[in-house]
Design a protein around this motif. Sequence first.
Motif: not given
Length: 185
Positions: A111-137
């Motif tokens: 239903r697109g829930i994780i796609s939206k959750a992941l975008k929201t979360f990545c935005n939070y991580l890049f905006t509120n934390h000092n990450f230059n990159r995110l990795t997924a395995n």
Amino acid sequence: MVVHSGIGNRMTLKFGNFQIREFQQNDVEALIKYANNYAVSKFMRDAFPYPYTRENAVQWIDYIKKNDLTLSLAIANEMELIGGIGAIPYDDVHRYSAEVGFWLGEPFWNRGIISKALKTFCNYLFTNHNFNRLTANVFEGNEASRRVLEKTGFVLEGTQRKSVFKENKFVDHYIYGLLKEDFKI
Ligand SMILES: CC(C)(COP(=O)(O)OP(=O)(O)OC[C@H]1O[C@@H](n2cnc3c(N)ncnc32)[C@H](O)[C@@H]1OP(=O)(O)O)[C@@H](O)C(=O)NCCC(=O)NCCS
């Protein structure tokens, strides 16, 4: 999408009728209900076992609280927890990177829930934390997860051949990366 800063370091990320929030002690029942599913655990590390017992659920929530893992979060609808999403920061020379992971209860898939959750979360991580990159395995065979990552802008960077030992066989491990400079909300 709204980021709420609450009491202490509590925070909630909202997307549609869903939210990403801290785990709560009363999430145990929903965690057992949705995590205790072979279809979910088969693409997760062994730390997310099957069967997923009450003891596993209680220990997981205690572990997060005791270790103050503020980036290990629940996904919830208006009623209850329905999944999880998290980031584990790397250290030393990799300290500007983190590994993200996610899962969702099977009744809510596609239903697109994780796609939206992941975008929201990545935005939070890049905006509120000092990450230059995110990795997924991702394990070989997990096409839904690969699709979610690619829709979010993650790029397949390599394959560790036969590096995962799961269910008594070796399978490949796909490494995906997303740079802050490439992320588009
Ligand atoms: C992976 C997972 C989180 C996806 O959650 P979801 O909310 O269903 O994901 P979405 O609905 O946002 O997107 C799924 C996408 O994969 C596609 N998809 C689903 N099954 C697929 C398959 N077998 N082959 C190819 N694509 C598939 C869907 O069509 C959708 O793409 P689309 O939007 O282009 O149509 C969920 O399946 C899950 O929890 N799996 C078990 C745990 C897991 O694998 N976690 C990730 C570990 S890396």
